[in-house]
Design an enzyme around this catalytic site. Structure first.
Site, PDB file in Angstrom:
ATOM      1  N   HIS A  26      -0.862   7.359  19.489  1.00  0.00           N
ATOM      2  CA  HIS A  26      -0.736   8.297  18.398  1.00  0.00           C
ATOM      3  C   HIS A  26      -0.503   9.634  18.717  1.00  0.00           C
ATOM      4  CE1 HIS A  26      -3.894   5.317  17.501  1.00  0.00           C
ATOM      5  NE2 HIS A  26      -3.333   5.258  16.336  1.00  0.00           N
ATOM      6  N   CYS A  66       0.510   7.789   9.761  1.00  0.00           N
ATOM      7  CA  CYS A  66      -0.523   8.715   8.997  1.00  0.00           C
ATOM      8  C   CYS A  66      -1.117   9.655   9.994  1.00  0.00           C
ATOM      9  CB  CYS A  66      -1.539   8.147   8.451  1.00  0.00           C
ATOM     10  SG  CYS A  66      -2.205   6.567   9.200  1.00  0.00           S
ATOM     11  N   THR A 108       0.747  -1.270  -0.038  1.00  0.00           N
ATOM     12  CA  THR A 108      -0.004   0.187  -0.033  1.00  0.00           C
ATOM     13  C   THR A 108       0.887   1.139   0.024  1.00  0.00           C
ATOM     14  OG1 THR A 108      -1.551  -1.031   1.231  1.00  0.00           O
ATOM     15  CG2 THR A 108      -1.982   1.292   1.386  1.00  0.00           C
ATOM     16  N   HIS A 157      -9.226   8.422   8.183  1.00  0.00           N
ATOM     17  CA  HIS A 157      -9.297   8.550   9.966  1.00  0.00           C
ATOM     18  C   HIS A 157      -9.857  10.140  10.226  1.00  0.00           C
ATOM     19  CE1 HIS A 157      -6.384   5.338  10.422  1.00  0.00           C
ATOM     20  NE2 HIS A 157      -5.718   5.994   9.915  1.00  0.00           N
ATOM     21  N   GLY A 183       4.802   1.994  11.174  1.00  0.00           N
ATOM     22  CA  GLY A 183       4.454   0.895  12.000  1.00  0.00           C
ATOM     23  C   GLY A 183       5.751   0.373  12.873  1.00  0.00           C
TER      24      GLY A 183
HETATM   25  P1  NAD Z   1       1.134  -3.643   3.190  1.00  0.00           P
HETATM   26  O1  NAD Z   1       0.718  -4.828   3.871  1.00  0.00           O
HETATM   27  O2  NAD Z   1       0.144  -2.855   2.279  1.00  0.00           O
HETATM   28  O3  NAD Z   1       2.420  -3.790   2.323  1.00  0.00           O
HETATM   29  C1  NAD Z   1       3.666  -4.307   3.003  1.00  0.00           C
HETATM   30  C2  NAD Z   1       4.561  -5.043   1.950  1.00  0.00           C
HETATM   31  O4  NAD Z   1       5.572  -5.592   2.631  1.00  0.00           O
HETATM   32  C3  NAD Z   1       3.613  -5.979   1.470  1.00  0.00           C
HETATM   33  O5  NAD Z   1       4.084  -6.192  -0.219  1.00  0.00           O
HETATM   34  C4  NAD Z   1       4.533  -7.365   1.844  1.00  0.00           C
HETATM   35  O6  NAD Z   1       4.557  -8.607   1.149  1.00  0.00           O
HETATM   36  C5  NAD Z   1       5.885  -6.673   2.131  1.00  0.00           C
HETATM   37  N1  NAD Z   1       6.884  -7.615   3.059  1.00  0.00           N
HETATM   38  C6  NAD Z   1       6.326  -8.454   4.133  1.00  0.00           C
HETATM   39  N2  NAD Z   1       7.478  -8.750   4.871  1.00  0.00           N
HETATM   40  C7  NAD Z   1       8.479  -8.048   4.566  1.00  0.00           C
HETATM   41  C8  NAD Z   1       9.725  -8.159   4.842  1.00  0.00           C
HETATM   42  N3  NAD Z   1      10.177  -8.855   5.891  1.00  0.00           N
HETATM   43  N4  NAD Z   1      10.669  -7.330   4.433  1.00  0.00           N
HETATM   44  C9  NAD Z   1      10.120  -6.343   3.221  1.00  0.00           C
HETATM   45  N5  NAD Z   1       8.774  -6.258   2.918  1.00  0.00           N
HETATM   46  C10 NAD Z   1       8.039  -7.203   3.448  1.00  0.00           C
HETATM   47  O7  NAD Z   1       1.624  -2.553   4.149  1.00  0.00           O
HETATM   48  P2  NAD Z   1       1.436  -0.902   4.287  1.00  0.00           P
HETATM   49  O8  NAD Z   1       0.037  -0.606   4.733  1.00  0.00           O
HETATM   50  O9  NAD Z   1       1.956  -0.594   3.013  1.00  0.00           O
HETATM   51  O10 NAD Z   1       2.377  -0.579   5.167  1.00  0.00           O
HETATM   52  C11 NAD Z   1       3.535  -0.424   5.305  1.00  0.00           C
HETATM   53  C12 NAD Z   1       4.188   0.274   6.622  1.00  0.00           C
HETATM   54  O11 NAD Z   1       3.585   1.641   6.525  1.00  0.00           O
HETATM   55  C13 NAD Z   1       3.804  -0.036   7.974  1.00  0.00           C
HETATM   56  O12 NAD Z   1       5.003   0.437   9.069  1.00  0.00           O
HETATM   57  C14 NAD Z   1       2.556   0.791   8.263  1.00  0.00           C
HETATM   58  O13 NAD Z   1       2.318   0.683   9.616  1.00  0.00           O
HETATM   59  C15 NAD Z   1       2.938   1.890   7.485  1.00  0.00           C
HETATM   60  N6  NAD Z   1       1.709   2.804   7.385  1.00  0.00           N
HETATM   61  C16 NAD Z   1       0.785   2.280   6.782  1.00  0.00           C
HETATM   62  C17 NAD Z   1      -0.368   3.148   6.592  1.00  0.00           C
HETATM   63  C18 NAD Z   1      -1.750   2.437   5.663  1.00  0.00           C
HETATM   64  O14 NAD Z   1      -2.589   3.234   5.849  1.00  0.00           O
HETATM   65  N7  NAD Z   1      -1.711   1.467   5.097  1.00  0.00           N
HETATM   66  C19 NAD Z   1      -0.177   4.566   6.517  1.00  0.00           C
HETATM   67  C20 NAD Z   1       0.859   5.116   7.185  1.00  0.00           C
HETATM   68  C21 NAD Z   1       1.976   4.177   7.580  1.00  0.00           C
END
Ligand code: NAD
Length: 345
Positions: free
Chosen positions: A196, A143, A12, A222, A113
């Site tokens: 948060h 976020c 994402t 949110h 995260g």
């Molecule tokens: P996601 O699950 O959509 O994507 C994570 C990706 O990383 C997947 O493609 C997964 O296959 C891959 N992955 C799995 N294990 C891995 C590893 N050991 N090393 C590298 N890649 C690996 O997650 P996301 O929502 O994109 O979240 C990613 C980070 O961003 C997290 O720290 C999350 O807390 C943070 N975040 C997410 C959001 C949100 O709304 N989605 C917003 C802000 C911050």
């Protein structure tokens, strides 16, 4: 200098950061990783981003070719040609990845995260760009924390002190998630206070802030309900608070009564209407008619597009770590102007 950027974790956040990097003229994507062949690989191929495997094991790399994808190698091969890696893996796998990055001698940026204690430095563009200049690595805060910083840091800068209580009304899952919930409940986060608000203090320790959180069955945004106590002699009115925020980047202020945008659903429809990629909204959305300053107490609501407000911050963080631009506002302007070329009207 064009910075060579690797994305570890093309999910994402990773796919959005990749496109934002690709839009800039002082950095380029040299590869993105996937853990295994899946539909996300097709997107990387269509965009022309070289695909790598998150792991170095030969059988895991070979699985990509077996599924019809050209895989250029494992994570070590990608790190060997990178200046900086943006870790967009799911939260809490960071410590192991950090050791790999340090061993490879590349700079690194984690996402919200991960814990501040692991990275020992955090980042938002408006709060502490300078502190991050030339650092080895950092963490772009979550976020929610990014959204809180956008409106609270300028207030703090004006007032010189600030006490804040806020409630995060959180989306239950991202639109692409099929396994999370709740779908029929309002779930208070029973860890009180929630992480948060205090997380804002990792980028601006002077702001005294606490928060509570509630998860609700929506996927799109949110919403924050914020009560800030300003010091005596703050000299502000409701109107001048709005003017202060209007002068800041990445904040949109609109009147619900005048526009009909009275909920997160309409905010997201607005983002789609103006042609934003994925329907994203990088800006924090503040309802003008939901802001009120009474004496020293400021009340307001703001909406956060969770999948996208941190994306431009990652670009500014790259510039800070690589020592390219020390003025956060200049970096923000450059980032947003490049992104706007793919971002509709
Ligand atoms: P996601 O699950 O959509 O994507 C994570 C990706 O990383 C997947 O493609 C997964 O296959 C891959 N992955 C799995 N294990 C891995 C590893 N050991 N090393 C590298 N890649 C690996 O997650 P996301 O929502 O994109 O979240 C990613 C980070 O961003 C997290 O720290 C999350 O807390 C943070 N975040 C997410 C959001 C949100 O709304 N989605 C917003 C802000 C911050």
């Amino acid at each position: 200098m064009v910075v060579k950027v690797a994305i570890n974790g093309y999910g994402t956040i990773g796919k959005r950061v990749a496109d934002a990097v690709d839009a800039q003229d002082d950095m380029t994507i040299i590869g993105v990783t996937k853990t295994r062949p899946s539909f996300g690989c097709d997107l990387a191929v269509r965009k022309g981003y070289p695909l790598y495997c998150t792991y170095d094991e030969p059988d895991k790399i070979a699985a990509f070719a077996a599924a019809g994808y050209t895989c250029h190698g494992g994570l070590s091969d990608l790190l060997a040609i990178a200046d900086i890696v943006i870790d967009c893996s799911p939260g809490k796998v960071g410590q192991d990845n950090k050791e790999l990055y340090q061993a490879a001698g590349v700079k690194w940026i984690f996402q919200g995260g991960e814990k501040h204690a692991m990275t020992e430095l955090s980042y938002t563009s408006s709060a502490n760009h300078q502190e991050n200049m030339n650092a080895e690595g950092t963490r772009v805060v979550s976020c929610n924390t990014t959204g809180l910083s956008r409106t609270l840091v300028p207030l703090y800068n004006h007032c010189g002190s600030l006490k804040v209580e806020c409630t995060m009304i959180r989306r239950a899952a991202d639109p692409g998630d099929s396994k999370k919930g709740p779908i029929n409940a309002i779930t208070p986060v029973l860890k009180v206070p929630s992480h948060h608000g205090p997380d804002v203090m990792t980028v601006r320790p002077e702001i005294e802030i606490n928060s509570m959180a509630v998860a609700v069955p929506t996927t799109i945004m949110h919403c924050h309900s914020i009560v800030a106590t300003l010091p005596d002699g703050h000299g502000l009115t409701t109107e001048t608070v709005l003017e202060l925020w209007s002068s800041q980047p990445r904040i949109i202020i609109m009147s619900g009564a005048e526009t009909g945008i009275t909920s997160t659903a309409e905010v997201m429809e607005f983002a789609r209407d103006i042609g934003r990629k994925w329907g994203d909204l990088h800006e924090i959305f503040v309802w003008k008619d939901g802001v009120k300053l009474t004496g020293n107490t400021l009340y307001y609501f703001q909406a956060i597009h969770q999948e996208s407000d941190v994306i431009p911050e990652n670009i500014d963080a790259i510039r800070a770590l690589m020592g390219i631009e020390s003025d956060w506002k200049k970096s923000v302007e450059k980032t947003d102007s490049a992104i706007s070329k793919y971002n509709g009207i």
